[in-house]
Design a protein around this motif. Structure first.
Motif, PDB file in Angstrom:
ATOM      1  N   SER A  47       0.808  -1.221   0.000  1.00 17.73           N
ATOM      2  CA  SER A  47       0.000   0.000   0.000  1.00 17.73           C
ATOM      3  C   SER A  47       0.843   1.273   0.000  1.00 17.73           C
ATOM      4  N   ASP A  48       2.054   1.204   0.569  1.00 19.47           N
ATOM      5  CA  ASP A  48       2.902   2.397   0.649  1.00 19.47           C
ATOM      6  C   ASP A  48       4.000   2.403  -0.425  1.00 19.47           C
ATOM      7  N   GLU A  49       3.880   1.529  -1.435  1.00 15.03           N
ATOM      8  CA  GLU A  49       4.892   1.449  -2.481  1.00 15.03           C
ATOM      9  C   GLU A  49       4.363   2.056  -3.785  1.00 15.03           C
ATOM     10  N   TYR A  50       5.297   2.677  -4.535  1.00 11.73           N
ATOM     11  CA  TYR A  50       4.956   3.282  -5.814  1.00 11.73           C
ATOM     12  C   TYR A  50       5.998   2.873  -6.855  1.00 11.73           C
ATOM     13  N   LEU A  51       5.501   2.504  -8.030  1.00  8.66           N
ATOM     14  CA  LEU A  51       6.399   2.146  -9.123  1.00  8.66           C
ATOM     15  C   LEU A  51       6.986   3.421  -9.724  1.00  8.66           C
ATOM     16  N   LEU A  52       8.304   3.460  -9.854  1.00 12.23           N
ATOM     17  CA  LEU A  52       8.932   4.624 -10.476  1.00 12.23           C
ATOM     18  C   LEU A  52       8.553   4.646 -11.957  1.00 12.23           C
ATOM     19  N   HIS A  53       7.775   5.637 -12.337  1.00 19.10           N
ATOM     20  CA  HIS A  53       7.285   5.728 -13.714  1.00 19.10           C
ATOM     21  C   HIS A  53       8.348   6.344 -14.628  1.00 19.10           C
ATOM     22  N   LYS A  54       8.939   7.452 -14.199  1.00 17.71           N
ATOM     23  CA  LYS A  54      10.005   8.071 -14.984  1.00 17.71           C
ATOM     24  C   LYS A  54      10.674   9.181 -14.182  1.00 17.71           C
TER      25      LYS A  54
END
Length: 237
Positions: free
Chosen positions: A29-36
């Motif tokens: 829930s607290d993770e985000y994929l590095l988009h750019k």
């Protein structure tokens, strides 16, 4: 014709399967994929040197659009582990690059160091992270301000023989008064002089015997560079 259609449908089915294996569903829930990463710098000629400094890079894309390797990894990570899934993950797949703000902070600090080494002592470097659903976009903004210029270069050695070689070396150096301060060129000149001394008979001379002292004016716009060559043992005969 039927074979071509069949191959196309197979590829399409594979792509649909990969898309269905969304990596976002596997994040906490607290993770985000590095988009750019987005780099904005007011001196475009420095951008290519800044890009490699960024500690975290987003997952690879095919044709700049589709993250095939990430999708394969996500597919191999679904359901019960199998030998084939492990093979997919380890040979074809690419693990999701989850945003780590520690890397962002390190990148910002190293960009600032890069700017300083290239003569932009007053450069301002900032980062901003935008979050959208499970994606993160990191923006690095660099305002260089005015560069500092080398006003004088003084080469000297307490070893008379080395000092004589230096005095005769009038055209070989790229380190000159009038150029923007640049530590890469200073290092290049250290290496060049080391080769020069070795070719002159100082076969065991090393770069460690060459040091720099740098003095700036009150405004840091003017820089005086002193290149000191330490005394060395006599040249081999």
């Amino acid at each position: 014709m039927q074979k071509s259609l069949s191959a196309f449908l197979s590829v399409l089915a594979l792509l649909m399967l990969l898309v269905a294996c969304s990596p976002y569903r596997q994040l906490d829930s607290d993770e985000y994929l590095l988009h750019k990463n987005i780099i904005t710098v007011d001196r475009p000629e420095l951008k290519d040197g800044i890009k490699p400094i960024i500690k975290q890079k987003a997952n690879r894309r095919i044709l700049g659009v589709f993250r095939f390797h990430l999708a394969v990894y996500s597919m191999g990570n679904r359901g019960k582990p199998t030998r084939f899934k492990n093979w997919l993950k380890n040979t074809v797949g690419e693990e999701p690059v989850v945003l780590d703000t520690l890397f962002t902070n390190k990148s910002t600090a190293q960009i600032k160091q890069y700017m300083t080494k290239h003569g932009y002592f007053d450069a301002e470097v900032s980062d901003t992270t935008l979050y959208k659903k499970k994606k993160a976009i990191v923006k690095y903004k660099i305002v260089s301000h005015e560069p500092s210029y080398i006003t004088s270069v003084v080469r000297q050695s307490s070893d008379p023989n080395l000092d004589s070689i230096i005095k005769n070396d009038t055209t070989g150096s790229k380190l000159k008064a009038g150029m923007i301060y640049n530590e890469n060129i200073m290092q290049d000149d250290r290496e060049r002089l080391t080769r020069l001394f070795r070719n002159s008979g100082y076969f065991e001379f090393t770069q460690q015997f060459i040091s720099y002292r740098v003095f700036t004016s009150d405004t840091s716009r003017n820089v005086a560079v002193y290149q000191d060559i330490a005394a060395f043992s006599t040249a081999d005969s």
